[in-house]
Design a protein around this motif. Structure first.
Motif, PDB file in Angstrom:
ATOM      1  N   ILE A 145       0.832  -1.210   0.000  1.00 24.51           N
ATOM      2  CA  ILE A 145       0.000   0.000   0.000  1.00 24.51           C
ATOM      3  C   ILE A 145       0.865   1.257   0.000  1.00 24.51           C
ATOM      4  N   LEU A 146       1.863   1.281   0.878  1.00 23.34           N
ATOM      5  CA  LEU A 146       2.695   2.476   1.000  1.00 23.34           C
ATOM      6  C   LEU A 146       3.562   2.701  -0.239  1.00 23.34           C
ATOM      7  N   SER A 147       3.961   1.640  -0.905  1.00 22.30           N
ATOM      8  CA  SER A 147       4.810   1.780  -2.088  1.00 22.30           C
ATOM      9  C   SER A 147       4.010   2.079  -3.344  1.00 22.30           C
ATOM     10  N   GLY A 148       2.691   1.855  -3.287  1.00 26.79           N
ATOM     11  CA  GLY A 148       1.860   2.082  -4.454  1.00 26.79           C
ATOM     12  C   GLY A 148       1.691   0.868  -5.330  1.00 26.79           C
ATOM     13  N   ALA A 149       2.230  -0.279  -4.913  1.00 31.14           N
ATOM     14  CA  ALA A 149       2.134  -1.482  -5.736  1.00 31.14           C
ATOM     15  C   ALA A 149       0.771  -2.133  -5.635  1.00 31.14           C
ATOM     16  N   THR A 150      -0.042  -1.746  -4.644  1.00 32.46           N
ATOM     17  CA  THR A 150      -1.343  -2.366  -4.428  1.00 32.46           C
ATOM     18  C   THR A 150      -2.436  -1.307  -4.515  1.00 32.46           C
ATOM     19  N   ALA A 151      -3.527  -1.663  -5.170  1.00 34.42           N
ATOM     20  CA  ALA A 151      -4.676  -0.752  -5.203  1.00 34.42           C
ATOM     21  C   ALA A 151      -5.284  -0.647  -3.811  1.00 34.42           C
ATOM     22  N   VAL A 152      -5.746   0.544  -3.459  1.00 36.60           N
ATOM     23  CA  VAL A 152      -6.291   0.768  -2.118  1.00 36.60           C
ATOM     24  C   VAL A 152      -7.643   1.467  -2.223  1.00 36.60           C
ATOM     25  N   HIS A 153      -8.407   1.381  -1.134  1.00 34.82           N
ATOM     26  CA  HIS A 153      -9.654   2.147  -1.025  1.00 34.82           C
ATOM     27  C   HIS A 153      -9.896   2.436   0.445  1.00 34.82           C
ATOM     28  N   GLY A 154     -10.577   3.524   0.687  1.00 30.62           N
ATOM     29  CA  GLY A 154     -10.858   3.929   2.046  1.00 30.62           C
ATOM     30  C   GLY A 154     -11.245   5.389   2.108  1.00 30.62           C
ATOM     31  N   PRO A 155     -11.486   5.900   3.327  1.00 33.24           N
ATOM     32  CA  PRO A 155     -11.874   7.316   3.467  1.00 33.24           C
ATOM     33  C   PRO A 155     -10.701   8.241   3.148  1.00 33.24           C
ATOM     34  N   GLY A 156     -11.034   9.471   2.831  1.00 38.02           N
ATOM     35  CA  GLY A 156      -9.975  10.429   2.538  1.00 38.02           C
ATOM     36  C   GLY A 156     -10.549  11.737   2.040  1.00 38.02           C
ATOM     37  N   VAL A 157      -9.773  12.457   1.244  1.00 38.02           N
ATOM     38  CA  VAL A 157     -10.207  13.758   0.718  1.00 38.02           C
ATOM     39  C   VAL A 157     -10.052  13.751  -0.794  1.00 38.02           C
ATOM     40  N   LYS A 158     -10.942  14.515  -1.417  1.00 36.43           N
ATOM     41  CA  LYS A 158     -10.886  14.731  -2.853  1.00 36.43           C
ATOM     42  C   LYS A 158     -10.623  16.210  -3.084  1.00 36.43           C
ATOM     43  N   GLN A 212      -3.560   8.727 -11.737  1.00 38.28           N
ATOM     44  CA  GLN A 212      -2.164   8.288 -11.767  1.00 38.28           C
ATOM     45  C   GLN A 212      -1.661   8.152 -10.335  1.00 38.28           C
ATOM     46  N   ARG A 213      -1.397   6.919  -9.899  1.00 43.14           N
ATOM     47  CA  ARG A 213      -0.960   6.655  -8.534  1.00 43.14           C
ATOM     48  C   ARG A 213       0.469   7.145  -8.324  1.00 43.14           C
ATOM     49  N   LEU A 214       0.696   7.807  -7.218  1.00 44.36           N
ATOM     50  CA  LEU A 214       2.013   8.324  -6.887  1.00 44.36           C
ATOM     51  C   LEU A 214       2.738   7.361  -5.965  1.00 44.36           C
ATOM     52  N   THR A 215       4.033   7.268  -6.160  1.00 43.12           N
ATOM     53  CA  THR A 215       4.878   6.434  -5.319  1.00 43.12           C
ATOM     54  C   THR A 215       6.015   7.283  -4.773  1.00 43.12           C
ATOM     55  N   ALA A 216       6.907   6.628  -4.017  1.00 39.85           N
ATOM     56  CA  ALA A 216       8.048   7.353  -3.471  1.00 39.85           C
ATOM     57  C   ALA A 216       9.006   7.798  -4.571  1.00 39.85           C
ATOM     58  N   LEU A 217       8.891   7.205  -5.770  1.00 34.89           N
ATOM     59  CA  LEU A 217       9.787   7.560  -6.875  1.00 34.89           C
ATOM     60  C   LEU A 217       9.097   8.418  -7.930  1.00 34.89           C
ATOM     61  N   SER A 218       7.858   8.828  -7.686  1.00 34.85           N
ATOM     62  CA  SER A 218       7.124   9.612  -8.676  1.00 34.85           C
ATOM     63  C   SER A 218       7.713  11.016  -8.795  1.00 34.85           C
ATOM     64  N   ALA A 219       7.639  11.554 -10.001  1.00 32.26           N
ATOM     65  CA  ALA A 219       8.140  12.908 -10.262  1.00 32.26           C
ATOM     66  C   ALA A 219       7.045  13.717 -10.920  1.00 32.26           C
ATOM     67  N   ILE A 220       6.874  14.946 -10.432  1.00 36.60           N
ATOM     68  CA  ILE A 220       5.927  15.890 -11.032  1.00 36.60           C
ATOM     69  C   ILE A 220       6.762  16.987 -11.674  1.00 36.60           C
ATOM     70  N   ARG A 221       6.695  17.047 -12.986  1.00 34.20           N
ATOM     71  CA  ARG A 221       7.525  17.973 -13.731  1.00 34.20           C
ATOM     72  C   ARG A 221       6.680  18.719 -14.754  1.00 34.20           C
ATOM     73  N   ILE A 290       8.831  -1.269  -9.507  1.00 36.37           N
ATOM     74  CA  ILE A 290       9.826  -2.287  -9.812  1.00 36.37           C
ATOM     75  C   ILE A 290      10.622  -2.581  -8.543  1.00 36.37           C
ATOM     76  N   VAL A 291      10.804  -3.856  -8.237  1.00 38.36           N
ATOM     77  CA  VAL A 291      11.626  -4.255  -7.105  1.00 38.36           C
ATOM     78  C   VAL A 291      13.085  -4.116  -7.512  1.00 38.36           C
TER      79      VAL A 291
END
Length: 303
Positions: A145-158, A212-221, A290-291
Motif C-alpha cells: 500500500i505504501l509503495s503504491g504497488a497495491t490498489a487501495v480504497h478507504g476514506p480520505g479527501v478529494k 495516476q498513482r504516486l509512489t516514493a519515486l514519482s516525479a511531477i515535472r 519495480i523491485v
C-alpha cells in the motif's frame, strides 16, 4: 559761244539684291520647304499632346496590359486548381491510411496494456499467497500500500485544482512568472508538488492525480505548459485523491503551510480549488513499481 555739251547728271541707283541661285527652280524649292502638309503637321502635334506613342494611346496600352495580366493570373489559378483536383484523392487516401494505422496501433497498445495489468494482478496475487503461507501477509500488504504497488480504497479527501477562469499575464518580477510560464492563472508543476507534499505531511496513506498513482519515486515535472506525472501528461482540472483519516486529515492539510499556499493562489491569482471529504475513495496501483533490491528474511529459530 560754243561750249562743251552739257551732260545730264548721273543719278545713283540703289544696289540691287543678288539673285538666288535656285531662283529658276522656285517650284522645287517650295516643295522641299513645305514637304509636310499643314494638316499632317497639325495631326502629328495633336497626337503628341495626347500622349500617343507608337500609334497607340497610353490608356489603351495600359488596358491591354491589365487584360493580359488577368488572363495570365486566370491561367495560373486554373492550372493550380487542376493540379489540386488531381492530387486531392492521393492526399485523402494517404490521410485515411495514416488514420487507420493510428487506430490499429492504438488498439494494439490498449491490448498490451490490458495484458500487462492482468499479469501484474497475477503476480501480486501469487506474492500475497506466498506471503500468507509464510505468515508474513500483513507487513507485505502494508508495504504494498505504501509503495503504491497495491490498489487501495478507504476514506480520505478529494481535492480538485483548476486554472483560473480569467488568467492574467505576468512579467512584473513576480516569482510565478520566472519559470517559463507567462500566465499566472495557470496551475504549475511546483504548485502540484506542494499540494501533494502537503497531503503526505498531513497523513495521506496513498495519493493519485487524475488516476495516476504516486509512489516514493514519482516525479511531477513540467514540459512546456503541460504537467507531467511520471512522464505522463495531465490536463486540468487536476483531481487529487488522498486516502487518510477523513475530516481530521482534511483539516490538517488546510491548516498546514501547503494548504495555506493553495489558498493564497486562490486569493491572488484566481486558481480554483475545491476540497471535500469522501467516505470511500478507490486508488489504482502504480503501473511502474519495480523491485530494485531484495533480501531474504531470516527464518525463525535460527541464530
Amino acid at each position: 559761244m560754243c561750249g562743251m555739251p552739257q551732260q545730264p547728271p548721273v543719278r545713283s541707283t540703289p544696289a540691287s539684291r543678288p539673285a538666288r541661285p535656285d531662283a529658276s527652280m522656285s517650284l522645287l524649292t517650295n516643295v522641299m520647304d513645305h514637304s509636310l502638309d499643314d494638316g499632317y503637321a497639325e495631326a502629328a502635334a495633336r497626337r503628341k499632346s495626347q500622349g500617343e506613342e507608337g500609334g497607340l494611346p497610353k490608356t489603351l496600352r495600359a488596358k491591354l496590359g491589365l487584360a493580359g495580366g488577368l488572363v495570365l493570373a486566370a491561367l495560373v489559378v486554373t492550372v493550380g486548381a487542376a493540379q489540386a483536383r488531381v492530387a486531392a484523392p492521393v492526399v485523402a487516401k494517404e490521410r485515411q491510411e495514416l488514420l487507420d494505422r493510428i487506430d490499429r496501433e492504438t488498439e494494439t497498445a490498449d491490448k498490451l496494456e490490458g495484458s500487462v495489468d492482468k499479469l501484474r494482478d497475477d503476480v501480486s496475487a501469487r506474492q500475497r499467497a506466498a506471503l500468507r503461507q509464510s505468515g508474513g501477509s500483513g507487513p507485505a500488504d502494508l508495504v504494498g500500500i505504501l509503495s503504491g504497488a497495491t490498489a487501495v480504497h478507504g476514506p480520505g479527501v478529494k481535492l480538485v485544482v483548476n486554472d483560473a477562469k480569467e488568467a492574467t499575464t505576468g512579467g512584473d518580477g513576480n516569482p510565478r512568472t520566472t519559470s517559463g510560464f507567462s500566465d499566472t492563472g495557470r496551475v504549475r508543476d511546483r504548485d502540484m508538488q506542494r499540494v501533494v507534499n502537503g497531503l503526505w505531511a498531513a497523513g495521506a496513506e496513498a495519493v493519485s492525480i487524475n488516476g495516476q498513482r504516486l509512489t516514493a519515486l514519482s516525479a511531477i515535472r513540467a514540459a512546456g505548459d503541460a504537467i507531467l506525472v511520471d512522464n505522463k501528461p495531465l490536463v486540468p482540472p487536476y483531481t487529487v485523491l488522498a486516502v487518510g483519516d477523513g475530516k481530521k486529515f482534511s483539516s490538517r492539510f488546510q491548516d498546514g503551510a501547503d494548504g495555506l499556499y493553495l489558498h493564497a493562489l486562490e486569493e491572488s491569482y484566481g486558481i480554483r480549488a475545491d476540497i471535500s471529504v469522501a467516505s470511500d475513495l478507490r486508488l489504482p496501483a502504480a503501473p511502474s513499481v519495480i523491485v530494485r533490491t531484495a533480501q531474504p528474511s531470516t527464518e525463525k529459530g535460527t541464530s
